[in-house]
Scaffold this motif. Sequence first.
Motif, PDB file in Angstrom:
ATOM      1  N   THR A 141       0.830  -1.205   0.000  1.00  0.00           N
ATOM      2  CA  THR A 141       0.000   0.000   0.000  1.00  0.00           C
ATOM      3  C   THR A 141       0.860   1.248   0.000  1.00  0.00           C
ATOM      4  N   THR A 177      -7.210  12.218  -0.964  1.00  0.00           N
ATOM      5  CA  THR A 177      -7.220  10.792  -0.624  1.00  0.00           C
ATOM      6  C   THR A 177      -5.808  10.281  -0.368  1.00  0.00           C
ATOM      7  N   SER A 232     -14.619   6.361  -5.091  1.00  0.00           N
ATOM      8  CA  SER A 232     -14.678   4.907  -4.904  1.00  0.00           C
ATOM      9  C   SER A 232     -13.836   4.183  -5.945  1.00  0.00           C
ATOM     10  N   TYR A 250      -5.728   1.303  -4.070  1.00  0.00           N
ATOM     11  CA  TYR A 250      -5.450   0.973  -2.677  1.00  0.00           C
ATOM     12  C   TYR A 250      -6.037  -0.373  -2.305  1.00  0.00           C
ATOM     13  N   LEU A 292     -10.101   4.608  -5.206  1.00  0.00           N
ATOM     14  CA  LEU A 292      -9.660   3.792  -4.075  1.00  0.00           C
ATOM     15  C   LEU A 292      -9.515   2.328  -4.471  1.00  0.00           C
ATOM     16  N   ARG A 333     -12.434   6.866   4.652  1.00  0.00           N
ATOM     17  CA  ARG A 333     -13.866   7.016   4.913  1.00  0.00           C
ATOM     18  C   ARG A 333     -14.198   8.445   5.335  1.00  0.00           C
ATOM     19  N   ARG A 389      -8.538   0.757   2.422  1.00  0.00           N
ATOM     20  CA  ARG A 389      -9.865   1.316   2.141  1.00  0.00           C
ATOM     21  C   ARG A 389     -10.809   1.143   3.324  1.00  0.00           C
ATOM     22  N   SER A 390     -10.589   0.079   4.109  1.00  0.00           N
ATOM     23  CA  SER A 390     -11.532  -0.238   5.186  1.00  0.00           C
ATOM     24  C   SER A 390     -11.029   0.194   6.557  1.00  0.00           C
TER      25      SER A 390
END
Length: 561
Positions: free
Chosen positions: A14, A239, A347, A354, A350, A250, A359-360
Amino acid sequence: MKPLLTLALLWLATLAVAGVQLEHKSVKKSPHHTGQTGTATLSYISLQDWLASRQGDDLPKDIYDRGFINDDPKVVQPLYDIANELLAHWPGTIPQVPIFIRSDLEKSVYGAEVLIANEMLIYQGSLANVKSDDELAALIAHELSHVLLGHNRKANYINVALDLFSDYERAKNLKDTLTAMDLVRESDGGFEITLDIPELASDVQRASYYRERAASIYYAYHASTLGRGAEKDADLLATDLLIRAGFSPRGLRHSLDRLGSSYLVEHLVSDLMKDSAKTLVDTATVAISDQIKSLEETGELTQELSFSIEEIQDSTEEDLKERVTDYVKTRLSTSHPVPEGRLKNLSNYLVENYSLFERSRKVSDDRLARFRTVRAAMLDTLDNVSLAKAALMSGELDDAQSYGIASLNGAADADPYKRFTMHRVRLGQENRSGAVTNLKRIKSFDGVPNSKFVMMVDLLVESNDVAFARQAIAQKERFGESLSGLYPARIQMALNAEETEEATQIARACINDPDAIAETKSRCNSYGLIQESVEKTGIFSGLQKATSDLSQALTGEKKEQ
């Protein structure tokens, strides 16, 4: 492969991808891109020091008239801390970006803006409504991205909003003027228009309030004229900055969701303008209809006057309704991506760049928890100010006074926004001395918008408190900003000192100043110190001028001075 090793590899992958993203095309085209990280940092700077540093520069001084500005280090330092975390992996430099709080917008107004000279204004409603550190970081990251990519230097976008609501206020004030009109017979048998000044003053105050409300909504989606490309690039860079700094993406989604509600502004303001225009037209045609009818019945109305009223009633109404509809469509058209479009772009970006792990990532409120006491104290104060303003607009003067006093931290509280609000409350109570006292409690006028400052000085001069007025003007203009709206006050002060020649020179400078608005020039001319062209008098010329002014307000055209 062991779970922990898998997570570690995902983390490293990442970071590698994120590094690539901070080198994409829009970043490399940035005027601040160098390819080296670690050189972009921001430090707290007070509003006074910032204004001093800008003395003599050639950029628009938007900061002087962008609402009441709060530079309290207890409130803004946590925002600087977040900004520096975001900038740690930016491959380049950054110009100085002072961060301030804009206090005078309603708490429901969520957003931020960055001005042409890089001032970042976080609306107090954002501090009231953010639910996580990540969301607050996303708001800051987006505005930083506009600076880093040079967007704010390319478009004077906020001035579009200022122009729009300046026109709106002129139209509202014209309606108030027409409402207060009355026909009076003169000794020579003619007729003249008079104004009910107390009623007019109250209505103008309401117009000013509604202008603030409408403008505050528009500010919440201030980037509308930046264009799709700029907004998309700012979202994507924000981002990257968020993820590299360890924040959850988020937060940006949540921020865009909140901003999405502001996109209803186009329809809201459109309806507001149309309703205002209809009221204006109706008022213009019926405000003096009973008097006109009476004069017609007695045969005292001249043919010229009868024709003028008939013209207003028969032709102006439809013309103005069409004009305001076209005006709203033209001035409120937007190229801003719809919220769904921005969320979709985010979206897709991402997913393409990523991992699921990044993302989470969960959101956090650790910083907000530490910031809560300071934030709560500021917001409670501003809540009381808002309640005082709302009560004042409803004519509930006792409630306005209670809320206004509750907003103050004792008699020594020098906060300009709170004192200005109490000043308005005292004026509503017809307590002029109390209104002046509240103005004199203010120690620094740096954070007072120019338009409000002119109102303050006018009252000080009318109350013959010239010494404090001169002191306040000297402080406000010490960094080179010259306020054209102060010409009438300067003229009056010169006349009070029996310096007629100086007053005449000021009046002439006012008339010849291209930055002075028509209302200011009219006030300067009203002193009779210089000879200007004689205007027609009587009701025909009065209504003709009124509809001419409205036409300018609705079309955006300006008369040549």
